[in-house]
Design an enzyme around this catalytic site. Structure first.
Site, PDB file in Angstrom:
ATOM      1  N   THR A  76     -12.994   3.439  -4.412  1.00 35.32           N
ATOM      2  CA  THR A  76     -13.432   2.664  -5.457  1.00 35.32           C
ATOM      3  C   THR A  76     -14.511   3.309  -6.027  1.00 35.32           C
ATOM      4  O   THR A  76     -14.567   3.620  -7.285  1.00 35.32           O
ATOM      5  CB  THR A  76     -13.901   1.105  -4.937  1.00 35.32           C
ATOM      6  N   ASN A 155       0.112   1.466  -5.548  1.00 38.77           N
ATOM      7  CA  ASN A 155      -0.395   0.759  -4.248  1.00 38.77           C
ATOM      8  C   ASN A 155       0.669  -0.631  -4.099  1.00 38.77           C
ATOM      9  O   ASN A 155       0.905  -0.741  -3.054  1.00 38.77           O
ATOM     10  CB  ASN A 155      -1.714   0.400  -4.134  1.00 38.77           C
ATOM     11  N   GLN A 183      -3.616   6.101  -1.878  1.00 42.36           N
ATOM     12  CA  GLN A 183      -2.200   5.768  -1.163  1.00 42.36           C
ATOM     13  C   GLN A 183      -1.506   7.032  -0.801  1.00 42.36           C
ATOM     14  O   GLN A 183      -0.377   6.825  -0.468  1.00 42.36           O
ATOM     15  CB  GLN A 183      -1.508   4.974  -1.855  1.00 42.36           C
ATOM     16  N   SER A 203      -9.688   7.635   0.442  1.00 44.55           N
ATOM     17  CA  SER A 203     -10.132   6.623   1.126  1.00 44.55           C
ATOM     18  C   SER A 203      -9.988   6.732   2.565  1.00 44.55           C
ATOM     19  O   SER A 203      -8.784   7.488   2.883  1.00 44.55           O
ATOM     20  CB  SER A 203      -9.590   5.429   0.714  1.00 44.55           C
ATOM     21  N   HIS A 205      -9.844   4.030   4.771  1.00 48.81           N
ATOM     22  CA  HIS A 205      -9.041   3.241   5.291  1.00 48.81           C
ATOM     23  C   HIS A 205      -7.662   3.034   5.136  1.00 48.81           C
ATOM     24  O   HIS A 205      -6.905   2.353   5.659  1.00 48.81           O
ATOM     25  CB  HIS A 205      -9.847   1.768   5.282  1.00 48.81           C
ATOM     26  N   CYS A 328      -3.979 -14.528  -6.980  1.00 50.78           N
ATOM     27  CA  CYS A 328      -4.086 -15.816  -7.211  1.00 50.78           C
ATOM     28  C   CYS A 328      -5.762 -15.974  -7.815  1.00 50.78           C
ATOM     29  O   CYS A 328      -6.612 -15.230  -7.581  1.00 50.78           O
ATOM     30  CB  CYS A 328      -4.599 -16.396  -5.832  1.00 50.78           C
TER      31      CYS A 328
HETATM   32  C1  LIG Z   1      -7.256   0.706  -1.614  1.00 46.05           C
HETATM   33  C2  LIG Z   1      -7.291   1.384  -2.804  1.00 46.05           C
HETATM   34  C3  LIG Z   1      -8.323   1.632  -3.713  1.00 46.05           C
HETATM   35  C4  LIG Z   1      -9.696   1.363  -3.122  1.00 46.05           C
HETATM   36  O1  LIG Z   1     -10.156   2.038  -2.189  1.00 46.05           O
HETATM   37  P1  LIG Z   1     -11.470   1.733  -1.383  1.00 46.05           P
HETATM   38  O2  LIG Z   1     -11.576   2.767  -0.092  1.00 46.05           O
HETATM   39  O3  LIG Z   1     -11.170   0.462  -0.471  1.00 46.05           O
HETATM   40  O4  LIG Z   1     -12.611   1.505  -2.319  1.00 46.05           O
HETATM   41  C5  LIG Z   1      -8.455   2.441  -4.940  1.00 46.05           C
HETATM   42  N1  LIG Z   1      -7.054   3.089  -5.186  1.00 46.05           N
HETATM   43  C6  LIG Z   1      -5.869   2.674  -4.864  1.00 46.05           C
HETATM   44  C7  LIG Z   1      -4.552   3.028  -5.040  1.00 46.05           C
HETATM   45  C8  LIG Z   1      -5.944   1.989  -3.454  1.00 46.05           C
HETATM   46  O5  LIG Z   1      -4.852   1.814  -2.697  1.00 46.05           O
END
Ligand SMILES: *Cc1c(COP(=O)(O)O)cnc(C)c1O
Length: 382
Positions: A76, A155, A183, A203, A205, A328
């Site tokens: 993000t 995603n 992703q 990212s 996680h 939601c």
């Molecule tokens: C999860 C995700 C994000 C956000 O990543 P964070 O590390 O949670 O801030 C941005 N872009 C895509 C495509 C994602 O799947």
């Protein structure tokens, strides 16, 4: 009640135990806990070494130089820094950028915020397979276009973009190319040099690393400048200040090293699981594919189930952790803007679920999910 099956890897992945073990070395007095910016003592240098080693691990997965990696708090923030940082720094060159209507909210909302600052944004619509075509991009490029931002892997659908061709179109029009690859790491091959990528958001996680850490790849090019969003100690070459979280960074580094070593085998195994799932769905009526299978990563599968409502289906599947194809709001349930974007009728979008598989998914998980699904559909459609 038996333990639940986790099929929401696209929302977040569990930390790989090997990653958790590495992270635990950077927290306590006995570990490497010092501030990596402390230059006056050995513990500080050791922490800096850990950060630099992780920087290389992250760079290696995408074919970058470690000096091109800027640590952030996640994808993000990396998206915010790429879009806002680049547009503000290049205001004199042009005020126009291009992105798509099926980006993650971290890109969409950042681009909308830029519109309120006087920048102009062209919003591309995807084809039915959830991809932006190079022709569509070419048709909106202008003399004052300075940035194109298109995600690597969607995603919700799993659709994969042809990054090399899109980057070529962006460059031909005089713009730099950013991709949100949150992703994509460990899911598809990434090579920033071969694909012509100038900025890439990452990212921790989504790739078996910890939450709260990410990175922006910034191509080394004197012409490619970003205005910082977070000011303070001048860390990360002035692009992102703040004390570096050594444990998070070491964890992301280890996770990305595992993705380099094992990503391909992971995806091959996951494809077999996905195919087992698809085969098991064969005898079920009224199942529509929102994901175009041969244009998507094997780990994400978005399906619509005719004649049911997604929320009720999710309730009936309470032992399976999944996402719906809807969002939601406080007042109502709205179909996902991504499904709407590829032309899924509202009725089916509201009856859609995203199944996302990962490193720890087993055959037994797939079979339990199929059984639960069969049971739930029978009940709800009766
Ligand atoms: C999860 C995700 C994000 C956000 O990543 P964070 O590390 O949670 O801030 C941005 N872009 C895509 C495509 C994602 O799947």
């Amino acid at each position: 009640m038996s333990a639940s099956v986790y099929l929401d890897y696209a929302a977040t992945t569990p930390v790989d135990p090997r990653v958790a073990e590495v992270m635990s070395r950077y927290l306590t007095l006995e570990g490497t806990f010092a501030n990596p910016a402390s230059r006056s003592h050995m513990p500080g240098w050791q922490a800096e070494q850990a950060v630099e080693s992780a920087r290389r691990q992250v760079a290696d997965l995408i074919g970058a130089d470690p000096r091109e990696i800027v640590w952030t708090s996640g994808a993000t923030e990396a998206n915010n820094l790429a879009l806002t940082g680049y547009m503000r720094a290049n205001r004199a060159r042009g005020r126009h950028m291009v992105t798509s209507s099926i980006e993650h909210k971290a890109v969409i909302d950042t681009a909308k915020a830029l519109e309120t600052e006087g920048f102009e944004v062209s919003w591309l619509a995807p084809d039915a397979d959830g991809r932006i075509s190079p022709e569509a991009l070419r048709s909106v490029m202008r003399d004052d276009t300075v940035l194109v931002s298109l995600m690597a892997v969607n995603n919700e659908l799993g659709s994969v973009h042809d990054l090399a061709t899109l980057a070529e179109v962006a460059h031909a029009g005089g713009a730099v190319f950013h991709t949100d690859a949150a992703q994509a790491t460990g899911r598809i091959p990434l090579d920033v040099a071969a694909q012509g990528i100038d900025l890439m958001s990452l990212s921790g996680h989504k790739a078996y690393g910890p939450k709260g850490v990410g990175a922006l790849y910034v191509k080394r090019d004197p012409d490619l400048r970003l205005a910082a969003l977070i000011h303070g100690g001048g860390h990360e070459r002035g692009m992102r200040s703040g004390t570096l979280p050594t444990h998070q960074i070491a964890g992301m580094g280890e996770a990305f090293a595992l993705a380099t070593a094992e990503g391909e085998q992971d995806q091959a195994r996951i494809q077999a699981l996905r195919d087992r799932f698809l085969a098991g769905l064969d005898d079920l009526e009224g199942v529509h594919h929102n994901t175009t299978i041969d244009q998507a990563v094997p780990n994400i599968l978005n399906l619509a189930f005719e004649g049911v409502d997604g929320e009720s289906l999710l309730m009936a599947l309470r032992n399976i952790a999944l996402s719906t194809g809807s969002a939601c709001n406080s007042a109502s349930v709205e179909p996902s803007y991504v499904l709407k974007g590829i032309g899924v009728p509202r009725r089916l979008a509201l009856a859609s679920l995203r199944f996302s598989f990962g490193r720890f998914t087993t055959d037994a998980d797939i079979d339990r999910t199929l059984e639960a699904l069969r049971h739930a559909l029978l009940g709800l459609r009766r």
